[in-house]
Design an enzyme around this catalytic site. Structure first.
Site, mmCIF file in Angstrom:
data_model
loop_
_atom_site.group_PDB
_atom_site.id
_atom_site.type_symbol
_atom_site.label_atom_id
_atom_site.label_comp_id
_atom_site.label_asym_id
_atom_site.label_seq_id
_atom_site.Cartn_x
_atom_site.Cartn_y
_atom_site.Cartn_z
ATOM 1 N N HIS A 64 0.852 -1.199 0.000
ATOM 2 C CA HIS A 64 0.000 0.000 0.000
ATOM 3 C C HIS A 64 0.884 1.244 0.000
ATOM 4 O O HIS A 64 1.392 1.659 1.037
ATOM 5 C CB HIS A 64 -0.916 -0.038 1.238
ATOM 6 C CG HIS A 64 -2.009 0.979 1.208
ATOM 7 N ND1 HIS A 64 -3.334 0.662 1.408
ATOM 8 C CD2 HIS A 64 -1.995 2.313 0.992
ATOM 9 C CE1 HIS A 64 -4.076 1.741 1.332
ATOM 10 N NE2 HIS A 64 -3.281 2.775 1.080
ATOM 11 N N GLY A 90 -9.749 7.869 -1.606
ATOM 12 C CA GLY A 90 -10.405 9.158 -1.428
ATOM 13 C C GLY A 90 -11.202 9.180 -0.136
ATOM 14 O O GLY A 90 -11.092 8.268 0.684
ATOM 15 N N ASP A 145 1.707 4.025 2.885
ATOM 16 C CA ASP A 145 0.634 4.899 2.390
ATOM 17 C C ASP A 145 1.250 6.021 1.542
ATOM 18 O O ASP A 145 1.268 5.914 0.322
ATOM 19 C CB ASP A 145 -0.243 5.450 3.519
ATOM 20 C CG ASP A 145 -1.678 5.693 3.073
ATOM 21 O OD1 ASP A 145 -2.064 5.167 2.012
ATOM 22 O OD2 ASP A 145 -2.408 6.401 3.787
ATOM 23 N N GLU A 152 -10.773 3.234 7.765
ATOM 24 C CA GLU A 152 -9.737 4.230 8.077
ATOM 25 C C GLU A 152 -10.417 5.441 8.719
ATOM 26 O O GLU A 152 -10.235 5.711 9.897
ATOM 27 C CB GLU A 152 -9.006 4.631 6.784
ATOM 28 C CG GLU A 152 -7.957 5.727 6.971
ATOM 29 C CD GLU A 152 -7.403 6.231 5.641
ATOM 30 O OE1 GLU A 152 -8.062 6.068 4.600
ATOM 31 O OE2 GLU A 152 -6.306 6.833 5.662
ATOM 32 N N ASP A 161 1.325 9.163 -6.081
ATOM 33 C CA ASP A 161 1.231 10.624 -5.950
ATOM 34 C C ASP A 161 1.409 11.083 -4.506
ATOM 35 O O ASP A 161 1.340 12.278 -4.220
ATOM 36 C CB ASP A 161 -0.096 11.144 -6.528
ATOM 37 C CG ASP A 161 -1.326 10.414 -6.002
ATOM 38 O OD1 ASP A 161 -1.208 9.229 -5.612
ATOM 39 O OD2 ASP A 161 -2.409 11.024 -5.974
ATOM 40 N N HIS A 207 1.039 5.059 -2.313
ATOM 41 C CA HIS A 207 0.457 5.877 -3.391
ATOM 42 C C HIS A 207 1.554 6.576 -4.175
ATOM 43 O O HIS A 207 2.383 7.286 -3.586
ATOM 44 C CB HIS A 207 -0.496 6.922 -2.809
ATOM 45 C CG HIS A 207 -1.737 6.348 -2.189
ATOM 46 N ND1 HIS A 207 -2.959 6.340 -2.829
ATOM 47 C CD2 HIS A 207 -1.947 5.735 -0.996
ATOM 48 C CE1 HIS A 207 -3.874 5.774 -2.043
ATOM 49 N NE2 HIS A 207 -3.276 5.389 -0.925
ATOM 50 N N HIS A 233 -9.904 0.695 0.210
ATOM 51 C CA HIS A 233 -9.622 1.497 1.405
ATOM 52 C C HIS A 233 -10.876 1.435 2.287
ATOM 53 O O HIS A 233 -11.943 1.914 1.879
ATOM 54 C CB HIS A 233 -9.416 2.963 1.031
ATOM 55 C CG HIS A 233 -8.030 3.339 0.621
ATOM 56 N ND1 HIS A 233 -7.538 3.102 -0.626
ATOM 57 C CD2 HIS A 233 -7.033 3.960 1.309
ATOM 58 C CE1 HIS A 233 -6.301 3.561 -0.705
ATOM 59 N NE2 HIS A 233 -5.962 4.089 0.451
HETATM 60 O O1 LIG Z 1 -5.042 6.928 3.205
HETATM 61 C C1 LIG Z 1 -5.713 7.258 2.233
HETATM 62 N N1 LIG Z 1 -7.060 7.084 2.235
HETATM 63 C C2 LIG Z 1 -7.851 7.388 1.192
HETATM 64 N N2 LIG Z 1 -7.369 7.934 0.070
HETATM 65 C C3 LIG Z 1 -6.045 8.174 0.010
HETATM 66 C C4 LIG Z 1 -5.167 7.853 1.053
HETATM 67 N N3 LIG Z 1 -3.927 8.223 0.688
HETATM 68 C C5 LIG Z 1 -4.026 8.741 -0.544
HETATM 69 N N4 LIG Z 1 -5.301 8.724 -0.958
HETATM 70 C C6 LIG Z 1 -5.857 9.213 -2.225
HETATM 71 O O2 LIG Z 1 -5.564 8.271 -3.229
HETATM 72 C C7 LIG Z 1 -5.319 8.972 -4.433
HETATM 73 C C8 LIG Z 1 -4.660 8.068 -5.443
HETATM 74 O O3 LIG Z 1 -3.362 7.727 -5.097
HETATM 75 C C9 LIG Z 1 -4.543 10.180 -3.967
HETATM 76 O O4 LIG Z 1 -4.590 11.217 -4.919
HETATM 77 C C10 LIG Z 1 -5.258 10.544 -2.686
HETATM 78 O O5 LIG Z 1 -6.336 11.425 -2.969
HETATM 79 ZN ZN LIG Z 2 -3.969 4.723 1.023
#
Ligand SMILES: O=c1[nH]cnc2c1ncn2[C@@H]1O[C@H](CO)[C@@H](O)[C@H]1O
Ligand SMILES: [Zn+2]
Length: 366
Positions: free
Chosen positions: A23, A185, A304, A215, A27, A25, A212
Site C-alpha cells: 500500500h 479518497g 501509504d 480508516e 502521488d 500511493h 480502502h
Molecule cells: O489513506 C488514504 N485514504 C484514502 N485515500 C487516500 C489515502 N492516501 C491517498 N489517498 C488518495 O488516493 C489517491 C490516489 O493515489 C490520492 O490522490 C489521494 O487522494
Molecule cells: Zn492509502
C-alpha cells in the site's frame, strides 16, 4: 529463539532487510525536490514554497491534520505537477529507485489515473507512462545492485463515480504490469457499495482488488467492502478493532466480522504513520497494529504516502520495533504476510518468499 549471531535490529539493518510493500500511493511518494523541478517545468505556481527542505516539512505538517479530508488536500500539489507523460515517467522511475534503495523487493504502487487528465492525457496514455517509469526505475535499481519488482494498482476516486471505467482500464493493462484495483479518497459519505458495478465486473474478469476501508469510517465500511463488494484485502482496516473486546483480565473476544476477517486471512494493509496523521490512531504505540499482530490477523506494514508521512518502508518498521519491541522474526512475518497477499501469481510469490525473503532474514537472524 534468536541466535547470538543475530544482527541487531537497528534502522540501518532494517533498511537492508528484504521488504514487501502492498500500500503505497505514487502521488504521495514524490521527492520534494522533484515536486519543485516539475512545478518549474510545467509552470505550476501554487506550491507553498520553493525551498526543498521547507516543502518536505510543509507536506508533513499539512498532512498532520487529524482528518482524512484535510490530509487529502495536500495531493492537489503533487497531482498538479504530474500532468504530463514526462512527469509521470519520472515520478514512477524515482518511486521504483527509492523503494529499491530502501530494501523493498516487491511493491504494489497505486494511483488514480483520472487525476492526471487535466491537460488532455488519455487514461491509457497515463497508464503506459507510469509503467514505462517503473520499468526504467527498476533497471536503474538493478544497475545499483538492487532487484525490485513492481505491480501497479489503479485506484478510482470514491467521489468521482468513474470506477467501472477505471476497472476496465485495469483489466485492459493486466498483461503489462497492472495487477489490481482499489478505491481511494474520502471514506465518510462514500461507501464502497457505490461502486458495485465495478467490483462485479472485476470478479467476472477474475481480477484482483482491495478497498480502502475502516480508516476514516468504521465497521460498516469494512463489512460492505468484504461482504457486498468482495474485497480481497483491506486498505488500512484499522477500525476492525471496534469489533474486538479486550476485558480487564486481558481476555479477548472477537465479534463476527473480526472473526471473519481473521479466519479468512483477509490481509490488512496497515499504515501506522498515516493513521496517526489522519487521526485514525492516537499514536504509533497505541496503534491497533499491536493488538492485531498479537491476535495473528494477517497484518502487513505499509507507508501509504512517503512524502506526506516523511517515511519509508524501513522507517515504518523501525517505528514499530521501537513501539512494540518487534524482532527479526516479527519483521519477517510481516514481510511474508505481505508477499502471500500480493496480487501476482502464486508461483511468483512463492519464488520471492523462498529465494529472497527467507534467505535475507536468515542472514540477519544468524
Ligand atoms: O489513506 C488514504 N485514504 C484514502 N485515500 C487516500 C489515502 N492516501 C491517498 N489517498 C488518495 O488516493 C489517491 C490516489 O493515489 C490520492 O490522490 C489521494 O487522494
Ligand atoms: Zn492509502
Amino acid at each position: 529463539m534468536l541466535s547470538t549471531n543475530s544482527v541487531p535490529v537497528t534502522p540501518e539493518a532494517i533498511r537492508t532487510a528484504p521488504k514487501v510493500l502492498l500500500h503505497d500511493h505514487l502521488d504521495g511518494g514524490l521527492r520534494p525536490a522533484t515536486v519543485i523541478d516539475l512545478a518549474d517545468a510545467c509552470g505550476y505556481r501554487d506550491l507553498p514554497t520553493s525551498d526543498v527542505g521547507e516543502l518536505g516539512r510543509w507536506f508533513t505538517e499539512a498532512a498532520d491534520s487529524g482528518s482524512l479530508v484535510r490530509y487529502l488536500e495536500t495531493f492537489a500539489h503533487t497531482c498538479g505537477v504530474m500532468q504530463s507523460t514526462e512527469a509521470l515517467v519520472r515520478v514512477a522511475a524515482e518511486c521504483a529507485e527509492d523503494l529499491a534503495a530502501d530494501g523493498v523487493v516487491y511493491a504494489e504502487v497505486r494511483y488514480a489515473p483520472e487525476l492526471f487528465c487535466e491537460n488532455g492525457l488519455s487514461l491509457d496514455t497515463i497508464v503506459e507512462a507510469v509503467q514505462e517509469g517503473f520499468r526504467i526505475g527498476a533497471v536503474k535499481a538493478k544497475e545499483a545492485g538492487r532487484t525490485i519488482r513492481i505491480g501497479t494498482l489503479l485506484c478510482a476516486m470514491r467521489q468521482n463515480a468513474r470506477s467501472l471505467e477505471i476497472a476496465e482500464l485495469a483489466v485492459r493493462h493486466r498483461d503489462s504490469g497492472v495487477v489490481g484495483f482499489d478505491i481511494a479518497g474520502p471514506e465518510a459519505g462514500f461507501p464502497p457499495t457505490r461502486n458495485l458495478d465495478a467490483f462485479e465486473y472485476l470478479r467476472q474478469q477474475n481480477a484482483h482488488f482491495t478497498i480502502h476501508a475502516g480508516e476514516a469510517f468504521g465497521l460498516p465500511s469494512i463489512w460492505e467492502a468484504i461482504q457486498h463488494c468482495g474485497a480481497e484485502r483491506l486498505g488500512h482496516g484499522v477500525r476492525i478493532v471496534d469489533d474486538i473486546k479486550v476485558a480487564g483480565d486481558g481476555s479477548v473476544q472477537l465479534g463476527r466480522l473480526a472473526s471473519y476477517v481473521r479466519d479468512r486471512r483477509i490481509p490488512l494493509e496497515m499504515c501506522p504513520s498515516s493513521n496517526v496523521q489522519t487521526g485514525a490512531a492516537p499514536s504509533i504505540a497505541e496503534h491497533p497494529i499491536g493488538l492485531l499482530t498479537k491476535l495473528r490477523f494477517r497484518v502487513t506494514v505499509n507507508t501509504d504516502n512517503r512524502l506526506m508521512s516523511n517515511c519509508l518502508p524501513s522507517t515504518e518498521m523501525a517505528a514499530l520495533v521501537d513501539a512494540f519491541g518487534y524482532d527479526w522474526a516479527d519483521l519477517r512475518w510481516f514481510t511474508i504476510n505481505a508477499m502471500k497477499s500480493a496480487f501476482i501469481g502464486f508461483d511468483e510469490r512463492l519464488a520471492i518468499i523462498n529465494d529472497v525473503i527467507k534467505p535475507g532474514y536468515a542472514a540477519l537472524m544468524g
